[in-house]
Design a protein around this motif. Sequence first.
Motif, PDB file in Angstrom:
ATOM      1  N   ILE A  50       0.880  -1.169   0.000  1.00  0.00           N
ATOM      2  CA  ILE A  50       0.000   0.000   0.000  1.00  0.00           C
ATOM      3  C   ILE A  50       0.912   1.212   0.000  1.00  0.00           C
ATOM      4  O   ILE A  50       1.839   1.302   0.810  1.00  0.00           O
ATOM      5  CB  ILE A  50      -0.926   0.023   1.227  1.00  0.00           C
ATOM      6  CG1 ILE A  50      -1.914  -1.141   1.164  1.00  0.00           C
ATOM      7  CG2 ILE A  50      -1.673   1.359   1.305  1.00  0.00           C
ATOM      8  CD1 ILE A  50      -2.813  -1.257   2.379  1.00  0.00           C
ATOM      9  N   GLY A  51       0.665   2.124  -0.930  1.00  0.00           N
ATOM     10  CA  GLY A  51       1.511   3.309  -1.019  1.00  0.00           C
ATOM     11  C   GLY A  51       0.920   4.329  -1.964  1.00  0.00           C
ATOM     12  O   GLY A  51      -0.232   4.223  -2.384  1.00  0.00           O
ATOM     13  N   ASN A  52       1.753   5.313  -2.310  1.00  0.00           N
ATOM     14  CA  ASN A  52       1.310   6.398  -3.188  1.00  0.00           C
ATOM     15  C   ASN A  52       2.042   6.353  -4.512  1.00  0.00           C
ATOM     16  O   ASN A  52       3.252   6.099  -4.559  1.00  0.00           O
ATOM     17  CB  ASN A  52       1.548   7.753  -2.512  1.00  0.00           C
ATOM     18  CG  ASN A  52       0.671   7.912  -1.296  1.00  0.00           C
ATOM     19  OD1 ASN A  52       1.043   7.519  -0.205  1.00  0.00           O
ATOM     20  ND2 ASN A  52      -0.510   8.455  -1.493  1.00  0.00           N
ATOM     21  N   VAL A  53       1.302   6.625  -5.585  1.00  0.00           N
ATOM     22  CA  VAL A  53       1.864   6.637  -6.937  1.00  0.00           C
ATOM     23  C   VAL A  53       2.806   7.836  -7.046  1.00  0.00           C
ATOM     24  O   VAL A  53       2.442   8.961  -6.726  1.00  0.00           O
ATOM     25  CB  VAL A  53       0.731   6.706  -7.988  1.00  0.00           C
ATOM     26  CG1 VAL A  53       1.293   6.821  -9.390  1.00  0.00           C
ATOM     27  CG2 VAL A  53      -0.166   5.484  -7.855  1.00  0.00           C
ATOM     28  N   ASN A  92       6.019   4.041   2.792  1.00  0.00           N
ATOM     29  CA  ASN A  92       6.677   4.711   3.914  1.00  0.00           C
ATOM     30  C   ASN A  92       6.585   3.874   5.179  1.00  0.00           C
ATOM     31  O   ASN A  92       5.542   3.272   5.457  1.00  0.00           O
ATOM     32  CB  ASN A  92       6.031   6.074   4.181  1.00  0.00           C
ATOM     33  CG  ASN A  92       6.191   7.010   3.015  1.00  0.00           C
ATOM     34  OD1 ASN A  92       7.286   7.225   2.534  1.00  0.00           O
ATOM     35  ND2 ASN A  92       5.080   7.557   2.532  1.00  0.00           N
ATOM     36  N   GLU A  93       7.664   3.879   5.935  1.00  0.00           N
ATOM     37  CA  GLU A  93       7.708   3.219   7.234  1.00  0.00           C
ATOM     38  C   GLU A  93       8.292   4.225   8.223  1.00  0.00           C
ATOM     39  O   GLU A  93       9.312   4.849   7.939  1.00  0.00           O
ATOM     40  CB  GLU A  93       8.589   1.978   7.168  1.00  0.00           C
ATOM     41  CG  GLU A  93       8.685   1.227   8.463  1.00  0.00           C
ATOM     42  CD  GLU A  93       9.572   0.002   8.366  1.00  0.00           C
ATOM     43  OE1 GLU A  93       9.729  -0.667   9.394  1.00  0.00           O
ATOM     44  OE2 GLU A  93      10.124  -0.270   7.291  1.00  0.00           O
ATOM     45  N   ASP A  96      11.169   6.286   6.567  1.00  0.00           N
ATOM     46  CA  ASP A  96      11.966   5.639   5.526  1.00  0.00           C
ATOM     47  C   ASP A  96      11.049   5.383   4.335  1.00  0.00           C
ATOM     48  O   ASP A  96      10.037   4.695   4.461  1.00  0.00           O
ATOM     49  CB  ASP A  96      12.545   4.326   6.059  1.00  0.00           C
ATOM     50  CG  ASP A  96      13.363   3.590   5.020  1.00  0.00           C
ATOM     51  OD1 ASP A  96      14.063   4.259   4.228  1.00  0.00           O
ATOM     52  OD2 ASP A  96      13.302   2.347   4.984  1.00  0.00           O
ATOM     53  N   THR A  97      11.393   5.955   3.192  1.00  0.00           N
ATOM     54  CA  THR A  97      10.599   5.788   1.973  1.00  0.00           C
ATOM     55  C   THR A  97      11.313   4.837   1.034  1.00  0.00           C
ATOM     56  O   THR A  97      12.487   5.018   0.746  1.00  0.00           O
ATOM     57  CB  THR A  97      10.373   7.144   1.279  1.00  0.00           C
ATOM     58  OG1 THR A  97       9.714   8.025   2.184  1.00  0.00           O
ATOM     59  CG2 THR A  97       9.531   6.980   0.028  1.00  0.00           C
ATOM     60  N   GLN A  98      10.597   3.829   0.562  1.00  0.00           N
ATOM     61  CA  GLN A  98      11.106   2.886  -0.432  1.00  0.00           C
ATOM     62  C   GLN A  98      10.336   3.097  -1.731  1.00  0.00           C
ATOM     63  O   GLN A  98       9.115   3.292  -1.711  1.00  0.00           O
ATOM     64  CB  GLN A  98      10.926   1.430   0.034  1.00  0.00           C
ATOM     65  CG  GLN A  98      11.695   1.079   1.282  1.00  0.00           C
ATOM     66  CD  GLN A  98      13.187   1.058   1.033  1.00  0.00           C
ATOM     67  OE1 GLN A  98      13.657   0.538   0.025  1.00  0.00           O
ATOM     68  NE2 GLN A  98      13.942   1.632   1.954  1.00  0.00           N
ATOM     69  N   TRP A  99      11.049   3.054  -2.860  1.00  0.00           N
ATOM     70  CA  TRP A  99      10.416   3.227  -4.174  1.00  0.00           C
ATOM     71  C   TRP A  99      10.373   1.893  -4.904  1.00  0.00           C
ATOM     72  O   TRP A  99      11.341   1.135  -4.883  1.00  0.00           O
ATOM     73  CB  TRP A  99      11.184   4.261  -4.989  1.00  0.00           C
ATOM     74  CG  TRP A  99      10.969   5.637  -4.472  1.00  0.00           C
ATOM     75  CD1 TRP A  99      11.748   6.308  -3.573  1.00  0.00           C
ATOM     76  CD2 TRP A  99       9.877   6.498  -4.777  1.00  0.00           C
ATOM     77  NE1 TRP A  99      11.207   7.537  -3.310  1.00  0.00           N
ATOM     78  CE2 TRP A  99      10.064   7.692  -4.031  1.00  0.00           C
ATOM     79  CE3 TRP A  99       8.767   6.389  -5.603  1.00  0.00           C
ATOM     80  CZ2 TRP A  99       9.171   8.753  -4.105  1.00  0.00           C
ATOM     81  CZ3 TRP A  99       7.886   7.461  -5.670  1.00  0.00           C
ATOM     82  CH2 TRP A  99       8.095   8.622  -4.933  1.00  0.00           C
ATOM     83  N   HIS A 100       9.240   1.630  -5.545  1.00  0.00           N
ATOM     84  CA  HIS A 100       9.013   0.369  -6.251  1.00  0.00           C
ATOM     85  C   HIS A 100       8.565   0.662  -7.679  1.00  0.00           C
ATOM     86  O   HIS A 100       7.770   1.570  -7.905  1.00  0.00           O
ATOM     87  CB  HIS A 100       7.926  -0.446  -5.540  1.00  0.00           C
ATOM     88  CG  HIS A 100       8.128  -0.533  -4.063  1.00  0.00           C
ATOM     89  ND1 HIS A 100       8.973  -1.445  -3.480  1.00  0.00           N
ATOM     90  CD2 HIS A 100       7.614   0.207  -3.046  1.00  0.00           C
ATOM     91  CE1 HIS A 100       8.959  -1.270  -2.166  1.00  0.00           C
ATOM     92  NE2 HIS A 100       8.151  -0.275  -1.881  1.00  0.00           N
TER      93      HIS A 100
END
Length: 110
Positions: free
Chosen positions: A11-14, A37-38, A50-54
């Motif tokens: 679950i995240g933001n585009v 985001n965590e 902490d932001t991870q990009w996928h």
Amino acid sequence: MSTLRNKVQLIGNVGNDPEIIHLESGKILAKFTMATNESYKNAKGEKVTDTQWHNIVVWGKTAEIVENYVPKGKEVGIEGKLTSRSYEDKEGVKRYVTEIVCSELLLLGK
């Protein structure tokens, strides 16, 4: 347990307006990045995010939904599988890409 193999749920933001590609075969492809985001507290008690990009890849009818209803910033839930591939760039350097091929999409937020 076989249904748990190579299964990703996020679950995240585009992160960008999706890139929509209509192939000559009639198939449709959507590509976009997604941020998750965590948050946690560090040793000093300060909140750290902490932001991870996928990299997300979507095909078919689900890609049509992305095209019509998923702009940059939209909160979404996805389910899919993790894939890796490599290619050579213009300079002949081998590059590696890890992507999530989305099989289910859930529109969240407003």
